[in-house]
Design a protein around this motif. Sequence first.
Motif, PDB file in Angstrom:
ATOM      1  N   PRO A 119       0.819  -1.220   0.000  1.00 19.73           N
ATOM      2  CA  PRO A 119       0.000   0.000   0.000  1.00 19.73           C
ATOM      3  C   PRO A 119       0.853   1.271   0.000  1.00 19.73           C
ATOM      4  O   PRO A 119       1.991   1.291   0.488  1.00 19.73           O
ATOM      5  N   TYR A 124      -0.484  -2.681   6.042  1.00 16.22           N
ATOM      6  CA  TYR A 124      -1.391  -3.725   5.557  1.00 16.22           C
ATOM      7  C   TYR A 124      -1.785  -4.618   6.726  1.00 16.22           C
ATOM      8  O   TYR A 124      -0.922  -5.211   7.392  1.00 16.22           O
ATOM      9  N   LYS A 132      -0.627  -6.276  11.887  1.00 13.83           N
ATOM     10  CA  LYS A 132      -0.466  -5.248  10.856  1.00 13.83           C
ATOM     11  C   LYS A 132       0.990  -5.201  10.402  1.00 13.83           C
ATOM     12  O   LYS A 132       1.907  -5.086  11.224  1.00 13.83           O
TER      13      LYS A 132
END
Length: 442
Positions: A119, A124, A132
């Motif tokens: 990302p 993410y 995470k």
Amino acid sequence: IKIGASPVVSSEYITTRGSMDYKKIRELLGNCPLADAVMDSISAGSNLIYCYPVSPAVLGTISEVTAVKSGTGAMTVEGEPTNEFSVLVEIQNSGELNAATFVYSLNAGETFSDEITVPLAGEYEIDNSGVKLIFSVPSGQGFISGDRFSFTTTAPALNNQNVLNALEKIKNIKKDYEFIHVVGPGNQSLWSALSVEADRFFNTYKYPIFFVLETRNIKDDDVSLDSYVQSLLTERQGIANKFIQVVSARAMYNKMDGTIKDVNCAGIACGLYARARISQSIGETREFSVQGIIKLLPEGIEDYHIESLDEAKYLTFRQYIGLAGYYVSNARMMCPDGSDYTYAERVRVSNKLAKQVRAKALLELQKEVDMSNVDKSLAVTAEFIQEPVDVAVENKEISSGRIIIPEGQDILGTEKLNLIIRYVPKGHYREIDIDLGIEKPN
């Protein structure tokens, strides 16, 4: 019933069934120890499980990230993991944020996710994991295809109060159930507390059940195998209750979702109980060869320690020379020495009869007694209450049973009827000793 750590918040029990696949189970319970135990039980034979998800007091932990890379990109991790994971992140296409792609595995590379673009924000969240991933790269530089990052997590766990709080909810459940499996590592403190609760279920709530409990993993102690076994032998001292079963067996197990994982075998044992007749030992070799076990753990446990743990009244698994597969050694209960309730099959039959006989007796409360023919009146009531015992004989759950009406009862004075029920259980042979030799004809 199962009680276990789960990220799902629910004030009521959640029903799982044998027809569900692992995706549905995780949808209901999350990717967590409770869901794992349900999958193991269903794989072994369970069809209906009432689950109590609990927000755990002991949170999962995340290890340091190990990187094997040639690029300049880095990755860190944060969050509260919902289960024990061995995470591997691998860069597929080189590039910066919003350009490089990666895949991840939660099981050390046995299976991988679809390809994902790193990302733009660098963060993410792995679905249903509590973890995470945070990617970062210096300006103008990036990840290189083949870069790998790995880390492990520990599973969250319940403390004693978590379990006792869940039991308060269970006491109000309007369902029929036979036993309660507490998912996750336990110790003498928990086993002692649940011994008190098991007696309360029987004496106060008039609803006999038994507990299926788990020992901790040797990885939690980080000691030698001999020291680990000795600690278990020491820890079980002081536990003497026929309603307590503690499973020490662990195995590398091929789970319902296709992964191979180190598990406590309590979930498997629960599935075997669902398959077995109530008087049948789940150690019966003809019926209960356990599928999916690759090897017993810790390494070496079967060579030197199974017998001592079995004698200490832990439920263990074993192999037999000449038979394929793995088997329950004995369905031991942590009963007092010399008890008639050494094995789960004895407790299961006794608990079932206690529930059914009590249900019959409740229908006889406040019944009139003809004092001109007391013996006949009491015999009619006794015959009615004995019916579950007769049915158990017909169903071959017990060998025989009878009811005794003590003489000289003062019905008018005490307004109480005393009855005695005695039954002969089914026998089991747990060893076969054969004398084989040559016989010479005359």
